[in-house]
Design a protein around this motif. Structure first.
Motif, PDB file in Angstrom:
ATOM      1  N   ARG A   1      80.319 -72.844 -53.629  1.00 22.26           N
ATOM      2  CA  ARG A   1      80.139 -72.498 -55.033  1.00 22.26           C
ATOM      3  C   ARG A   1      81.255 -71.563 -55.465  1.00 22.26           C
ATOM      4  N   ALA A   2      81.623 -71.625 -56.727  1.00 16.66           N
ATOM      5  CA  ALA A   2      82.672 -70.748 -57.245  1.00 16.66           C
ATOM      6  C   ALA A   2      82.189 -69.301 -57.224  1.00 16.66           C
ATOM      7  N   ALA A   3      83.109 -68.375 -56.924  1.00 15.01           N
ATOM      8  CA  ALA A   3      82.770 -66.951 -56.888  1.00 15.01           C
ATOM      9  C   ALA A   3      82.204 -66.523 -58.238  1.00 15.01           C
ATOM     10  N   GLY A   4      81.118 -65.779 -58.203  1.00  9.55           N
ATOM     11  CA  GLY A   4      80.491 -65.301 -59.430  1.00  9.55           C
ATOM     12  C   GLY A   4      79.522 -66.286 -60.054  1.00  9.55           C
ATOM     13  N   SER A   5      79.274 -67.430 -59.410  1.00  5.45           N
ATOM     14  CA  SER A   5      78.337 -68.413 -59.966  1.00  5.45           C
ATOM     15  C   SER A   5      76.939 -67.801 -60.092  1.00  5.45           C
ATOM     16  N   ASN A   6      76.282 -68.168 -61.175  1.00 11.04           N
ATOM     17  CA  ASN A   6      74.925 -67.661 -61.421  1.00 11.04           C
ATOM     18  C   ASN A   6      74.121 -68.786 -62.071  1.00 11.04           C
ATOM     19  N   ASP A   7      73.628 -69.723 -61.244  1.00 13.71           N
ATOM     20  CA  ASP A   7      72.874 -70.856 -61.754  1.00 13.71           C
ATOM     21  C   ASP A   7      71.778 -71.218 -60.758  1.00 13.71           C
ATOM     22  N   GLU A   8      71.154 -72.387 -60.974  1.00 11.48           N
ATOM     23  CA  GLU A   8      70.017 -72.773 -60.147  1.00 11.48           C
ATOM     24  C   GLU A   8      70.409 -73.534 -58.890  1.00 11.48           C
ATOM     25  N   TYR A   9      71.688 -73.732 -58.645  1.00  9.80           N
ATOM     26  CA  TYR A   9      72.115 -74.506 -57.489  1.00  9.80           C
ATOM     27  C   TYR A   9      72.104 -73.662 -56.213  1.00  9.80           C
ATOM     28  N   ALA A  10      71.907 -74.346 -55.065  1.00 10.28           N
ATOM     29  CA  ALA A  10      71.855 -73.657 -53.776  1.00 10.28           C
ATOM     30  C   ALA A  10      73.248 -73.161 -53.386  1.00 10.28           C
ATOM     31  N   ALA A  11      73.294 -72.028 -52.673  1.00 13.60           N
ATOM     32  CA  ALA A  11      74.551 -71.445 -52.202  1.00 13.60           C
ATOM     33  C   ALA A  11      74.557 -71.423 -50.683  1.00 13.60           C
ATOM     34  N   ASN A  12      75.748 -71.631 -50.089  1.00 13.94           N
ATOM     35  CA  ASN A  12      75.847 -71.560 -48.632  1.00 13.94           C
ATOM     36  C   ASN A  12      76.091 -70.119 -48.193  1.00 13.94           C
ATOM     37  N   THR A  13      76.061 -69.897 -46.874  1.00 14.00           N
ATOM     38  CA  THR A  13      76.195 -68.538 -46.358  1.00 14.00           C
ATOM     39  C   THR A  13      77.584 -67.963 -46.628  1.00 14.00           C
ATOM     40  N   LYS A  14      78.609 -68.793 -46.720  1.00 16.20           N
ATOM     41  CA  LYS A  14      79.944 -68.300 -47.014  1.00 16.20           C
ATOM     42  C   LYS A  14      79.998 -67.675 -48.402  1.00 16.20           C
TER      43      LYS A  14
END
Length: 432
Positions: free
Chosen positions: A179-192
């Motif tokens: 995900r792009a840095a600073g993303s703030n939405d309902e999508y899942a994010a990985n540990t990185k």
């Protein structure tokens, strides 16, 4: 040898793998088979997931392949019959000649046997094709029924957007796109993504350098894991907040300490540039309720401005005052060999005491001056004879002095005068 052959039309219906029939010249061999044939579906679920359209396509293809096989079998049987007919005609022609009649009859019989054998092979092929068609038809019917009862939209695809309503448990690893840095939405994010995002946040149990300003509206605590204000420690315990230079060298500290008698100190401490020399200012609270303050000892060098920036005033500690007001004891007295009209340099800080004796001459006077001669001295204490009688007046001259100052005993040389004694009572903290 005579051979009579009778040819009639022959019709045959195949009901099993064995066929018995009478062949007549120009007869036609017909095969009756079912009008529907379907290929067996080995992997019905694959077609089901693809939809009923794919199942229908597969059945149609199977029927076409079966029709081709049946056409081949019929063609083979027809070829065999044609060969039998040709053999019969040849036999008839041969019968017209008496010398070749026997050979022709034998050839016709062999041709007939070959035709019957070919017909049997064709019949078996047609029978097997019919059985396969029935099996394929049954499988296709089952697959069609199963496909009709299942909605393909209930399956998860690999390349379309879907909403999955049920819970899913994955025993293996689940890979999520970056995900792009600073993303703030309902999508899942990985540990990185999470680790990178946490680099900009203050943690509670790791060492970090905070470069931005922080404002605390609530109470700020500096906890100690060792200090217990109700228990005296065996060694002094420090609870500190340090200030460091750009090279991470500590140069100042705010600290709250507990010493071995239970007293609590709160102080501000500075550190010398090149040595572990510290000076502190603070307060101390004893366990019995007595409170005191402490500051650095006043520096004599700073007070005079020698080698330092001039300091206008310094606070005097109780120790400093006591050291300069306690003069009892011979250890603090320095004897001075001093005569009239001479200068003397003070060897230490302390209290100067000079006793002079003035004769009967009314105008005989002695003056203690700050300076090295009568011409440039500043008068400090003046002593003189106050009567005409022949008497000797002993007058003490007492004045606080500093180390290195020069004083002059100025006598006007009238009558007579002399120095009875001269002492410097140095402060206890001063040496010579």
């Amino acid at each position: 040898m005579d051979c009579n052959l009778s040819f009639e039309n022959i019709g045959a219906v195949i009901t099993s793998s064995n066929i018995e029939s009478t062949l007549t010249a120009n007869s036609k061999l017909d095969f009756v088979y079912g009008d529907a044939a379907k290929m067996e579906v080995e992997k019905a679920i694959t077609y089901i997931q693809s939809g009923s359209v794919e199942v229908t396509k597969a059945v149609t293809q199977a029927r076409n392949e079966l029709d081709n096989k049946v056409d081949i079998a019929v063609s083979s049987a027809q070829t065999a019959i044609n060969k039998a007919n040709e053999a019969s005609l040849d036999a008839a022609k041969a019968a017209s000649s008496s010398e070749d009649a026997a050979g022709s009859a034998e050839y016709a019989a062999i041709s007939k046997d070959e035709a019957i054998q070919a017909a049997n092979i064709a019949t078996n092929s047609a029978s097997n094709a019919a059985l396969s068609a029935d099996s394929a038809a049954n499988s296709a019917d089952l697959a069609s029924g199963y496909a009709a009862s299942i909605n393909p939209s209930q399956f998860v695809t690999i390349n379309t957007e879907q909403t999955v309503l049920g819970d899913k448990t994955f025993s293996g690893n689940v890979k999520v796109a970056d995900r792009a840095a600073g993303s703030n939405d309902e999508y899942a994010a990985n540990t990185k993504f999470v680790t990178t995002a946490l680099d900009d946040y203050v943690t509670i149990n790791t060492t970090q350098n905070i470069t931005g300003s922080k404002a605390f509206d609530g109470t700020l605590y500096k906890d100690s894991t060792t200090i217990d204000i109700d228990t005296n420690p065996t060694t002094q315990i420090n609870n500190q907040i340090w200030f460091r230079d750009r090279n991470d060298n500590g140069y100042a500290v705010v600290q709250a300490n507990q010493n071995t008698i239970g007293a609590l100190d709160f102080s501000f401490t500075g550190k010398a540039r090149t040595a572990n020399e510290f000076c502190s200012i603070g307060v101390r609270q004893y366990v019995d309720g007595v409170s005191v303050s402490f500051i650095p000892e006043p520096s004599e060098a700073v007070a005079t401005g020698t080698g330092y920036a001039q300091v206008v005033s310094q606070a005097a500690t109780l120790t400093w005052v006591r050291n300069r007001t306690s003069f009892a004891g011979q250890a603090n007295r320095i004897n001075l060999s001093w005569a009239l009209n001479t200068a003397y340099t003070m060897p230490a800080d302390g209290l100067l005491a000079v006793t002079v004796q003035v004769g009967s001459q009314i105008n005989s006077t002695v003056t203690l001056q700050l300076g090295n001669s009568s011409s440039n001295g500043i008068n400090i204490i003046h002593a003189g004879h106050n009567g005409a009688a022949n008497e000797n007046n002993k007058i003490p001259l007492i004045f606080p002095v500093r180390k290195g100052q020069v004083y002059f005993l100025n006598w006007n040389s009238a009558g007579n005068a002399s120095v009875i004694n001269a002492y410097l009572w140095k402060y206890p903290s001063q040496g010579v």
